[in-house]
Write a protein that holds these residues in place. Structure first.
Motif, PDB file in Angstrom:
ATOM      1  N   ARG A 142       0.438  -0.974   0.373  1.00 13.25           N
ATOM      2  CA  ARG A 142       0.464   0.245   0.392  1.00 13.25           C
ATOM      3  C   ARG A 142       0.722   1.249   0.225  1.00 13.25           C
ATOM      4  NH1 ARG A 142      -5.364  -0.467   2.590  1.00 13.25           N
ATOM      5  NH2 ARG A 142      -5.226   1.905   1.893  1.00 13.25           N
ATOM      6  N   ILE A 311       1.033 -10.439   0.657  1.00 14.49           N
ATOM      7  CA  ILE A 311       0.772 -12.052   1.314  1.00 14.49           C
ATOM      8  C   ILE A 311       0.906 -13.398   0.950  1.00 14.49           C
ATOM      9  CG2 ILE A 311      -1.414 -12.578   3.039  1.00 14.49           C
ATOM     10  CD1 ILE A 311      -2.103  -9.898   3.733  1.00 14.49           C
ATOM     11  N   THR A 426      -6.679 -12.363  -1.960  1.00 13.34           N
ATOM     12  CA  THR A 426      -6.745 -11.998  -0.434  1.00 13.34           C
ATOM     13  C   THR A 426      -8.174 -11.110  -0.353  1.00 13.34           C
ATOM     14  OG1 THR A 426      -3.781 -12.181  -0.415  1.00 13.34           O
ATOM     15  CG2 THR A 426      -5.496 -10.615   0.893  1.00 13.34           C
ATOM     16  N   LEU A 427      -8.514 -11.239   0.239  1.00 14.06           N
ATOM     17  CA  LEU A 427      -9.932 -10.870   0.803  1.00 14.06           C
ATOM     18  C   LEU A 427      -9.567 -10.225   2.221  1.00 14.06           C
ATOM     19  CD1 LEU A 427     -12.951 -13.092   0.498  1.00 14.06           C
ATOM     20  CD2 LEU A 427     -11.582 -11.077  -0.785  1.00 14.06           C
ATOM     21  N   HIS A 428     -10.164  -8.513   3.044  1.00 17.28           N
ATOM     22  CA  HIS A 428     -10.212  -7.949   4.220  1.00 17.28           C
ATOM     23  C   HIS A 428     -11.215  -8.056   4.352  1.00 17.28           C
ATOM     24  CE1 HIS A 428      -8.954  -4.750   6.351  1.00 17.28           C
ATOM     25  NE2 HIS A 428      -9.772  -4.018   6.199  1.00 17.28           N
ATOM     26  N   THR A 467      -8.190  -8.604   9.159  1.00 16.57           N
ATOM     27  CA  THR A 467      -7.827  -9.368   9.039  1.00 16.57           C
ATOM     28  C   THR A 467      -7.551  -9.633   7.329  1.00 16.57           C
ATOM     29  OG1 THR A 467      -8.709 -10.202  10.897  1.00 16.57           O
ATOM     30  CG2 THR A 467      -8.182 -12.307   8.931  1.00 16.57           C
ATOM     31  N   HIS A 468      -6.544 -10.078   6.810  1.00 16.92           N
ATOM     32  CA  HIS A 468      -6.712 -10.309   5.769  1.00 16.92           C
ATOM     33  C   HIS A 468      -6.800 -11.957   5.372  1.00 16.92           C
ATOM     34  CE1 HIS A 468      -4.622  -6.543   4.024  1.00 16.92           C
ATOM     35  NE2 HIS A 468      -5.693  -7.078   4.451  1.00 16.92           N
ATOM     36  N   GLU A 470      -6.005 -15.514   2.732  1.00 18.71           N
ATOM     37  CA  GLU A 470      -6.260 -15.774   1.090  1.00 18.71           C
ATOM     38  C   GLU A 470      -7.013 -17.158   0.944  1.00 18.71           C
ATOM     39  OE1 GLU A 470      -1.974 -15.420   0.992  1.00 18.71           O
ATOM     40  OE2 GLU A 470      -2.788 -17.310   0.978  1.00 18.71           O
ATOM     41  N   GLU A 497     -12.026  -6.851  -1.257  1.00 15.23           N
ATOM     42  CA  GLU A 497     -10.604  -6.943  -1.798  1.00 15.23           C
ATOM     43  C   GLU A 497      -9.945  -6.387  -1.237  1.00 15.23           C
ATOM     44  OE1 GLU A 497      -9.967  -9.293  -5.124  1.00 15.23           O
ATOM     45  OE2 GLU A 497     -12.249  -9.033  -5.832  1.00 15.23           O
ATOM     46  N   ALA A 498      -8.565  -7.004  -1.054  1.00 17.65           N
ATOM     47  CA  ALA A 498      -7.636  -6.131  -0.210  1.00 17.65           C
ATOM     48  C   ALA A 498      -6.212  -5.567  -0.559  1.00 17.65           C
ATOM     49  CB  ALA A 498      -6.918  -7.265   0.759  1.00 17.65           C
ATOM     50  N   ASN A 499      -6.035  -4.502  -0.063  1.00 21.45           N
ATOM     51  CA  ASN A 499      -5.657  -3.885  -1.368  1.00 21.45           C
ATOM     52  C   ASN A 499      -4.119  -3.928  -0.997  1.00 21.45           C
ATOM     53  OD1 ASN A 499      -4.250  -2.347  -2.936  1.00 21.45           O
ATOM     54  ND2 ASN A 499      -5.046  -0.154  -2.009  1.00 21.45           N
ATOM     55  N   VAL A 500      -3.709  -5.281  -1.702  1.00 17.49           N
ATOM     56  CA  VAL A 500      -1.792  -6.175  -1.462  1.00 17.49           C
ATOM     57  C   VAL A 500      -1.435  -5.827  -2.600  1.00 17.49           C
ATOM     58  CG1 VAL A 500      -2.581  -7.106   0.396  1.00 17.49           C
ATOM     59  CG2 VAL A 500      -2.359  -8.420  -1.331  1.00 17.49           C
TER      60      VAL A 500
END
Length: 500
Positions: A142, A311, A426-428, A467-468, A470, A497-500
């Motif tokens: 990020r 991640i 990866t989900l947030h 929490t992240h 997969e 969706e995670a911003n990774v």
């Protein structure tokens, strides 16, 4: 790396880079023949090292005296401490501003350098109360979070060239007070196409900086960059002084199509001597095809390639370093900076195209004077090329003994595996440690309420407030639509969706 170290290293600790847990150590022996600064000796001792390596003996006094240094030394020879110790000792903690910029070709290598710098900073705090802050700036993470941290004026910044340039352009990174800059693995930065970014970056830096370039192989810098960085440099080349403890072997194969089977047979045959290893392929497609074949043969293997999120990459690397994964199959770029203690084997499934590439791959093994093997898979016609490639490095190639067939036969060719590799996204989740969420709570919600199988769930990383997790790509839609209607530890959750 030739170090006497009193701490035992299990496979999940890197010899050069793990500085977290050191007990008290006796002072280093006096070395009157070397004008080695006493504070640097004391700091090495505090970090647990009883004898400086050749590159440390040559580079530390020069950098401590403010000289520009161009050092050539093998991967794993102690280069990181060779520049961190003298340059960090020269930093004044007040006023708070960025004094030292370290550039690395990949985020993995940069993250390792940052961990070592944190270890050095911890020893300095204990020694004289000096508090030096270390921050990072890498692609694939990020940008907004990194820029906020950089605006706090950390004393040391470890960055990849592109992200450092971006942070300078947006004024998130202030380098007006910079004293020194280090290019680690400078040859790799050039071979990976960062030359233009480096030239743009250095045009924005203050003049009169102390500079240090560290590489495993020689490379030609662009003219303007060489004039700026290496003027009046102290040239150090300790490649011949660092003992090579590696055996270089050939695995001949009759044709390209049997490479998967022959390599799997070889690894089965040597598993008593080689418990784990790193395997290089040139493309991500080749990585996934080899992993699929290995799994069909009961070999514990995972892929590490450029399309994975940070991640997920970190999760795979942790399993490999912890001994939960035997064979890590990677592309060149994905494997840059991987540092695993006592790595016994590197396999060139696809041969490197340059000597520098061969040296860097082989440099993953044989650290701290340990013996190691480099195995090269050679289809017809490639052996002559390989022998010519490594001749100038003084490397002798010997043939691997004949191996009996031990694997089950498969109807399909290795290049067309029966099932595609599982991919993850990866989900947030907006719940974390502050909500007392545990990994088991997340797994329970995903399996019992969403209906996922355990193999659809990858790594779970729980932070203070989020929490992240997969999740296999095919199940992402189900999780996004179902989990917000369910509960995790009896709590409602928001999922994105995670911003990774």
């Amino acid at each position: 790396m030739i170090l006497d170290h009193s701490t035992d290293h299990s496979p999940d600790h890197a010899v050069e880079h793990s500085l977290e847990e050191f007990s008290e150590h006796p002072p280093l022996p006096v070395l009157p023949e070397v004008p080695f600064p006493a504070p640097c000796l004391a700091l090495l001792a505090a970090l647990g090292f009883t004898h400086p390596t050749p590159v440390q003996l040559a580079a530390i006094p020069a950098l401590a005296a403010g000289e520009t240094v161009h050092a050539l030394a093998p991967t794993g020879s102690g280069k990181t401490l060779a520049f961190l110790i003298p340059l960090m000792l020269r930093i004044d903690a007040e006023p708070a501003r960025t004094r030292l910029l370290i550039l690395a070709p990949t985020r993995e290598l940069g993250a390792q350098i940052a961990r070592v710098a944190e270890g050095v900073a911890e020893r300095l705090r204990a020694h004289d109360g000096r508090s030096l802050r270390v921050r990072t700036a890498f692609g694939g993470q990020r940008a907004d979070t990194q820029k906020l941290e950089l605006q706090k004026n950390p004393h040391i910044v470890v960055a990849t060239p592109g992200r450092a340039l971006d942070c300078l352009r947006t004024e998130a990174l202030d380098l007006h007070g910079l004293d020194a800059v280090v290019l680690d693995e400078a040859d790799l930065m050039l071979s990976m196409g960062f030359g233009g970014q480096m030239e743009s970056l250095f045009r924005k830096l203050p003049s009169g900086l102390q500079t240090a370039l560290f590489s495993a192989t020689e490379s030609a810098l662009p003219g303007a960059l060489e004039n700026r960085l290496l003027r009046d440099a102290r040239n150090i080349d300790v490649r011949e002084e660092t003992p090579k403890e590696r055996t270089h072997e050939l695995l001949r194969v009759a044709n390209g199509g049997e490479r998967h089977r022959r390599l799997a047979e070889a690894l089965h045959a040597i598993e008593g001597d080689v418990p784990f290893g790193l395997i290089f392929c040139q493309t991500r497609e080749g990585v996934h095809a080899l992993v699929a074949y290995f799994k069909s043969q009961g070999l514990s293997a995972e892929a590490l390639s450029g399309e994975l999120g940070q991640i997920q990459r970190d999760s795979i690397l942790r399993r490999f370093k912890a001994g939960a994964l035997r064979w890590l199959v990677a592309t060149n770029i994905a494997a840059r900076g991987i540092d695993v203690s006592a790595l016994p084997l590197v396999v060139n499934f696809d041969l490197p195209s340059t000597l520098a590439e061969y040296v860097h791959r082989a440099g993953r093994t044989g650290r701290a004077g340990r013996s190691a093997r480099v195995l090269n898979v050679c289809p017809p016609g490639s052996e002559t090329f390989l022998r010519a490639l490594v001749k100038d490095e003084g490397i002798t190639l010997r043939q691997l003994p004949k191996i009996a067939t031990t694997l089950v036969e498969e109807a399909q060719t290795p290049s067309t595996p029966s099932a595609p590799p599982v991919s993850f996204r990866t989900l947030h989740l907006n719940r974390g440690k502050s909500d007392k969420v545990r990994a088991g709570d997340v797994v329970g919600a995903l399996t019992q309420q969403v209906g996922l199988a355990k193999e659809d769930i990858g790594g779970i990383f729980i932070f203070d407030h989020f929490t992240h997790v997969e999740v296999s790509t095919k199940q992402v839609s189900a999780v996004l639509s179902t989990l917000p209607k369910s509960r995790v530890k009896n709590l409602t959750v928001k999922v994105s969706e995670a911003n990774v």
